[in-house]
Scaffold this active site. Structure first.
Site, PDB file in Angstrom:
ATOM      1  N   TYR A  65      72.774-117.318 -70.333  1.00  0.00           N
ATOM      2  CA  TYR A  65      73.270-116.165 -69.567  1.00  0.00           C
ATOM      3  C   TYR A  65      74.796-116.112 -69.597  1.00  0.00           C
ATOM      4  CZ  TYR A  65      69.009-114.163 -67.662  1.00  0.00           C
ATOM      5  OH  TYR A  65      67.814-113.489 -67.531  1.00  0.00           O
ATOM      6  N   THR A  96      67.275-115.332 -59.112  1.00  0.00           N
ATOM      7  CA  THR A  96      66.001-115.897 -58.669  1.00  0.00           C
ATOM      8  C   THR A  96      65.068-116.176 -59.845  1.00  0.00           C
ATOM      9  OG1 THR A  96      66.182-114.698 -56.590  1.00  0.00           O
ATOM     10  CG2 THR A  96      63.996-115.488 -57.176  1.00  0.00           C
ATOM     11  N   CYS A  97      64.922-115.211 -60.736  1.00  0.00           N
ATOM     12  CA  CYS A  97      63.945-115.331 -61.828  1.00  0.00           C
ATOM     13  C   CYS A  97      64.153-116.609 -62.626  1.00  0.00           C
ATOM     14  CB  CYS A  97      64.038-114.096 -62.726  1.00  0.00           C
ATOM     15  SG  CYS A  97      63.038-114.236 -64.205  1.00  0.00           S
ATOM     16  N   CYS A 142      60.398-116.704 -61.534  1.00  0.00           N
ATOM     17  CA  CYS A 142      59.475-116.516 -62.664  1.00  0.00           C
ATOM     18  C   CYS A 142      59.437-117.683 -63.657  1.00  0.00           C
ATOM     19  CB  CYS A 142      59.843-115.261 -63.459  1.00  0.00           C
ATOM     20  SG  CYS A 142      60.544-113.933 -62.495  1.00  0.00           S
ATOM     21  N   GLU A 152      38.359-108.157 -76.343  1.00  0.00           N
ATOM     22  CA  GLU A 152      37.542-107.130 -77.009  1.00  0.00           C
ATOM     23  C   GLU A 152      36.611-106.430 -76.015  1.00  0.00           C
ATOM     24  OE1 GLU A 152      34.531-108.387 -79.875  1.00  0.00           O
ATOM     25  OE2 GLU A 152      34.591-110.407 -79.040  1.00  0.00           O
ATOM     26  N   ASP A 166      66.015-106.038 -56.664  1.00  0.00           N
ATOM     27  CA  ASP A 166      65.348-106.347 -55.391  1.00  0.00           C
ATOM     28  C   ASP A 166      66.162-105.941 -54.165  1.00  0.00           C
ATOM     29  OD1 ASP A 166      63.510-107.477 -57.076  1.00  0.00           O
ATOM     30  OD2 ASP A 166      63.520-109.459 -56.148  1.00  0.00           O
ATOM     31  N   SER A 175      68.951-111.042 -63.066  1.00  0.00           N
ATOM     32  CA  SER A 175      68.461-110.300 -64.238  1.00  0.00           C
ATOM     33  C   SER A 175      69.074-108.903 -64.327  1.00  0.00           C
ATOM     34  CB  SER A 175      66.944-110.156 -64.159  1.00  0.00           C
ATOM     35  OG  SER A 175      66.356-111.405 -63.929  1.00  0.00           O
ATOM     36  N   GLY A 176      69.061-108.168 -63.213  1.00  0.00           N
ATOM     37  CA  GLY A 176      69.555-106.793 -63.236  1.00  0.00           C
ATOM     38  C   GLY A 176      71.057-106.720 -63.422  1.00  0.00           C
ATOM     39  N   HIS A 186      37.171-110.048 -82.784  1.00  0.00           N
ATOM     40  CA  HIS A 186      36.055-110.902 -82.409  1.00  0.00           C
ATOM     41  C   HIS A 186      36.283-112.330 -82.875  1.00  0.00           C
ATOM     42  CE1 HIS A 186      32.013-111.603 -81.070  1.00  0.00           C
ATOM     43  NE2 HIS A 186      31.744-112.221 -82.202  1.00  0.00           N
ATOM     44  N   LYS A 241      58.499-121.217 -62.214  1.00  0.00           N
ATOM     45  CA  LYS A 241      57.111-121.039 -61.741  1.00  0.00           C
ATOM     46  C   LYS A 241      56.133-121.093 -62.914  1.00  0.00           C
ATOM     47  CE  LYS A 241      55.325-117.381 -62.073  1.00  0.00           C
ATOM     48  NZ  LYS A 241      55.545-116.217 -61.229  1.00  0.00           N
ATOM     49  N   GLU A 290      50.124-117.985 -56.357  1.00  0.00           N
ATOM     50  CA  GLU A 290      50.577-118.738 -57.533  1.00  0.00           C
ATOM     51  C   GLU A 290      50.776-120.208 -57.168  1.00  0.00           C
ATOM     52  OE1 GLU A 290      53.974-116.481 -58.906  1.00  0.00           O
ATOM     53  OE2 GLU A 290      52.699-115.168 -60.112  1.00  0.00           O
ATOM     54  N   TYR A 315      52.099-112.637 -54.170  1.00  0.00           N
ATOM     55  CA  TYR A 315      52.272-113.274 -55.478  1.00  0.00           C
ATOM     56  C   TYR A 315      52.592-114.772 -55.356  1.00  0.00           C
ATOM     57  CZ  TYR A 315      53.087-108.805 -58.038  1.00  0.00           C
ATOM     58  OH  TYR A 315      52.987-107.579 -58.625  1.00  0.00           O
ATOM     59  N   ALA A 370      81.481-112.519 -53.505  1.00  0.00           N
ATOM     60  CA  ALA A 370      82.222-111.258 -53.439  1.00  0.00           C
ATOM     61  C   ALA A 370      81.828-110.486 -52.189  1.00  0.00           C
ATOM     62  CB  ALA A 370      81.917-110.425 -54.676  1.00  0.00           C
ATOM     63  N   THR A 404      61.273-108.581 -62.107  1.00  0.00           N
ATOM     64  CA  THR A 404      62.405-108.782 -63.024  1.00  0.00           C
ATOM     65  C   THR A 404      62.517-107.685 -64.091  1.00  0.00           C
ATOM     66  OG1 THR A 404      62.438-111.147 -62.665  1.00  0.00           O
ATOM     67  CG2 THR A 404      63.333-110.389 -64.753  1.00  0.00           C
TER      68      THR A 404
HETATM   69  P1  NDP Z   1      54.728-110.465 -51.189  1.00  0.00           P
HETATM   70  O1  NDP Z   1      55.399-109.303 -50.586  1.00  0.00           O
HETATM   71  O2  NDP Z   1      54.017-110.327 -52.488  1.00  0.00           O
HETATM   72  O3  NDP Z   1      53.650-111.044 -50.155  1.00  0.00           O
HETATM   73  C1  NDP Z   1      54.012-111.448 -48.886  1.00  0.00           C
HETATM   74  C2  NDP Z   1      52.770-111.990 -48.209  1.00  0.00           C
HETATM   75  O4  NDP Z   1      53.122-112.571 -46.976  1.00  0.00           O
HETATM   76  C3  NDP Z   1      51.743-110.918 -47.910  1.00  0.00           C
HETATM   77  O5  NDP Z   1      50.462-111.469 -48.084  1.00  0.00           O
HETATM   78  C4  NDP Z   1      52.009-110.581 -46.451  1.00  0.00           C
HETATM   79  O6  NDP Z   1      50.878-110.147 -45.760  1.00  0.00           O
HETATM   80  C5  NDP Z   1      52.414-111.941 -45.923  1.00  0.00           C
HETATM   81  N1  NDP Z   1      53.299-111.849 -44.775  1.00  0.00           N
HETATM   82  C6  NDP Z   1      54.395-111.072 -44.635  1.00  0.00           C
HETATM   83  N2  NDP Z   1      54.980-111.268 -43.451  1.00  0.00           N
HETATM   84  C7  NDP Z   1      54.223-112.188 -42.803  1.00  0.00           C
HETATM   85  C8  NDP Z   1      54.296-112.791 -41.527  1.00  0.00           C
HETATM   86  N3  NDP Z   1      55.273-112.474 -40.682  1.00  0.00           N
HETATM   87  N4  NDP Z   1      53.353-113.673 -41.192  1.00  0.00           N
HETATM   88  C9  NDP Z   1      52.351-113.995 -42.051  1.00  0.00           C
HETATM   89  N5  NDP Z   1      52.222-113.439 -43.275  1.00  0.00           N
HETATM   90  C10 NDP Z   1      53.148-112.552 -43.643  1.00  0.00           C
HETATM   91  O7  NDP Z   1      55.832-111.600 -51.212  1.00  0.00           O
HETATM   92  P2  NDP Z   1      56.001-112.922 -52.052  1.00  0.00           P
HETATM   93  O8  NDP Z   1      56.874-113.783 -51.213  1.00  0.00           O
HETATM   94  O9  NDP Z   1      54.697-113.469 -52.493  1.00  0.00           O
HETATM   95  O10 NDP Z   1      56.778-112.434 -53.330  1.00  0.00           O
HETATM   96  C11 NDP Z   1      57.990-111.693 -53.184  1.00  0.00           C
HETATM   97  C12 NDP Z   1      58.136-110.668 -54.288  1.00  0.00           C
HETATM   98  O11 NDP Z   1      58.474-111.336 -55.479  1.00  0.00           O
HETATM   99  C13 NDP Z   1      56.852-109.904 -54.596  1.00  0.00           C
HETATM  100  O12 NDP Z   1      56.791-108.704 -53.901  1.00  0.00           O
HETATM  101  C14 NDP Z   1      56.932-109.659 -56.055  1.00  0.00           C
HETATM  102  O13 NDP Z   1      57.479-108.390 -56.269  1.00  0.00           O
HETATM  103  C15 NDP Z   1      57.861-110.720 -56.586  1.00  0.00           C
HETATM  104  N6  NDP Z   1      57.129-111.730 -57.350  1.00  0.00           N
HETATM  105  C16 NDP Z   1      56.525-111.382 -58.517  1.00  0.00           C
HETATM  106  C17 NDP Z   1      55.835-112.309 -59.258  1.00  0.00           C
HETATM  107  C18 NDP Z   1      55.153-111.907 -60.521  1.00  0.00           C
HETATM  108  O14 NDP Z   1      55.423-110.830 -61.043  1.00  0.00           O
HETATM  109  N7  NDP Z   1      54.236-112.732 -61.040  1.00  0.00           N
HETATM  110  C19 NDP Z   1      55.737-113.699 -58.839  1.00  0.00           C
HETATM  111  C20 NDP Z   1      56.382-113.960 -57.581  1.00  0.00           C
HETATM  112  C21 NDP Z   1      57.056-113.005 -56.882  1.00  0.00           C
HETATM  113  P3  NDP Z   1      50.408-108.618 -45.703  1.00  0.00           P
HETATM  114  O15 NDP Z   1      49.854-108.300 -47.052  1.00  0.00           O
HETATM  115  O16 NDP Z   1      49.394-108.641 -44.635  1.00  0.00           O
HETATM  116  O17 NDP Z   1      51.622-107.817 -45.372  1.00  0.00           O
END
Ligand code: NDP
Length: 448
Positions: free
Chosen positions: A98, A41-42, A47, A439, A301, A14-15, A434, A50, A180, A176, A114, A309
């Site tokens: 794209y 990825t998106c 995204c 609301e 990222d 995306s970027g 309404h 998903k 999800e 996330y 690259a 994204t």
């Molecule tokens: P996140 O960073 O959101 O969450 C990672 C999760 O894994 C946390 O709960 C973390 O726990 C846990 N974790 C990390 N390391 C370990 C480990 N070694 N053992 C066990 N648990 C662990 O990552 P995601 O993979 O869910 O998503 C990646 C990124 O993608 C997000 O940060 C988000 O920015 C983006 N995204 C956005 C979406 C949206 O906008 N709807 C949808 C999907 C992804 P703890 O909290 O304890 O650190």
């Protein structure tokens, strides 16, 4: 010195695509290299597919709700391969879009991996390209911790291409992707367990919303287990045994790890150019997206700041405008809304109650919990939570949070008001539509 290109972008997500086509539109000579898929990825494993899966999984509830509205459904059967194939067709269409956006802009797409040879030279295959500026937009990659049996688990890269849907799934993580996919699997009829190592998933989101979501997910019979983690995954025949740190053991057919993503900075030759990385591997950049090497930039990222994204595309736009459009631009990272497409949907903008208090602000919190109108006949035991966090002194709305149907759609609108500095008095003076759930955001009168 005459360079082959003014700007060489590495990574067509995306970027990168946004930066490449806008820069080309401003007249720059641009190349963009990609070794995997257009849209990153998106579009391919994030995204878009998903959200299509979220739509698919919602039908189970829609069918259940339909009865109370007079419908009799004699037969509903889900075909995973049809969903997967239709999703793949849509992704292929987007890959094409794209590609066309890039070629129409005049940017040259180079297929291949690259790497940097030095601060002004990029190698793709056997070919070297000299470039005045380089933009790294290589995104991130799922990060799976070292755990015995790691080879038996999958990540979000594979989950979109499963040959068949498992009967049982264990999702590891509390971010996330994990919440999800817990919702997607459950909605598609998979017996789903989600494991999170801490007290409560979605760290950083509003505490009350997190608790409310956990209750709603449990009502749907998703097996949520907190304060536990995987100690080992053992394969016996077709079955996976997931051994937990709390001593329990789960039998399942699939283990999805969603434990965060790491910036894609390995094997790019960044060290040859002298680029400084932050701990964790992200490229360190300043407010102008410039790395420690002034002619090399990074967005999205791979910088591991706000990994969303729309943020990466905003950064791509700002960079192109600044470098080639004669419009020095930055990105305002305040008040970025986001939505977790779990079921029910959770969305948020601005400060949580906890963050506002931690900043030392005196706040008023307005909340509403109610049964959505649809469920009066639908009959499912589902509730909605809405919250406004208001600065007591200035009356400004600092944050809005929601758990419930279409939360993302609703919060996107409120994000404009909050960005514009709306006060609670302005919310109160706004007439509601309404009957909607939204609301409620303009009719909450009593803090509590
Ligand atoms: P996140 O960073 O959101 O969450 C990672 C999760 O894994 C946390 O709960 C973390 O726990 C846990 N974790 C990390 N390391 C370990 C480990 N070694 N053992 C066990 N648990 C662990 O990552 P995601 O993979 O869910 O998503 C990646 C990124 O993608 C997000 O940060 C988000 O920015 C983006 N995204 C956005 C979406 C949206 O906008 N709807 C949808 C999907 C992804 P703890 O909290 O304890 O650190």
């Amino acid at each position: 010195m005459a360079f082959d290109f003014d700007l060489f972008v590495i990574g067509a997500g995306s970027g990168g695509v946004r930066a490449a086509r806008m820069s080309a539109g401003f007249g720059a000579r641009v190349a963009i290299a990609e070794d995997r898929y257009l849209g990153g990825t998106c579009v391919n494993v994030g995204c878009i597919p998903k959200k299509l899966f979220v739509y698919a999984s919602h039908f189970a509830e829609d069918f259940a709700d339909a009865r109370g509205f007079g419908w009799e459904l004699s037969f509903a059967e889900f075909h995973w391969p049809r969903l997967r194939v239709n999703k793949d067709k849509e992704i292929a269409r987007l890959n094409g879009v794209y590609g066309r956006l890039l070629s129409d802009s005049g940017a040259q797409l180079i297929n291949g991996r690259a790497t940097l040879l030095d601060a002004h030279t990029v190698l793709v295959g056997e070919k070297r390209y000299s470039c005045e500026r380089i933009l790294i937009a290589t995104g991130g990659w799922p990060n799976v911790p070292t755990v015995p049996g790691r080879e038996y688990v999958i990540t979000s890269n594979e989950v979109f291409h499963l040959e068949s849907l498992p009967r049982r799934a264990v999702v590891v993580g509390g971010g996330y992707v994990a919440v999800e996919f817990a919702g997607i699997f459950h909605g598609l009829g998979v017996h789903t367990t989600q494991l999170y190592r801490g007290d409560l998933f979605l760290r950083g989101f509003d505490q009350e919303c997190r608790e409310f979501l956990a209750t709603e997910m449990r009502k749907r019979e998703i097996d949520l287990r907190f304060n536990t983690d995987v100690s080992a995954v053992v394969k016996t025949g077709d079955v996976l045994q997931v051994r937990l740190t709390d001593g329990n053991m789960l039998e399942t057919d699939l283990v999805l790890y969603a434990t965060g993503r790491a910036p894609n900075t390995a094997n790019l030759g960044l060290e040859s150019a002298g680029i400084v990385l932050r701990p964790g591997g992200a490229i360190a950049v300043n407010d102008s997206f410039q790395s420690s090497v002034p002619n090399i930039y990074a967005i999205g990222d791979v910088t591991d700041r706000v990994n969303l994204t729309p943020v990466a595309t905003a950064e791509g736009t700002a960079l192109a405008r600044s470098l080639y459009g004669g419009m020095p631009s930055g990105v305002d990272y305040e008040g970025i809304p986001s939505s977790v497409f779990c079921q029910p949907n959770l969305a948020t903008v601005g400060a949580t109650e906890e963050a506002a208090r931690a900043q030392g602000r005196e706040i008023l919190v307005f909340r509403s919990t109610f049964t959505p109108l649809k469920q009066t006949l639908g009959g499912r035991n589902e509730k909605v939570l809405m919250k406004l966090v208001v600065d007591k002194q200035t009356d400004r709305v600092l944050g809005a949070h929601m758990v419930g149907p279409d939360a993302g759609e609703i919060i996107q609108g409120l994000a404009v008001a909050i960005k514009a500095g709306a006060t609670k008095a302005m919310f109160d003076a706004t007439i509601g539509i309404h009957p909607t759930a939204a609301e409620e955001f303009v009719t909450m009168r009593t803090p509590g």
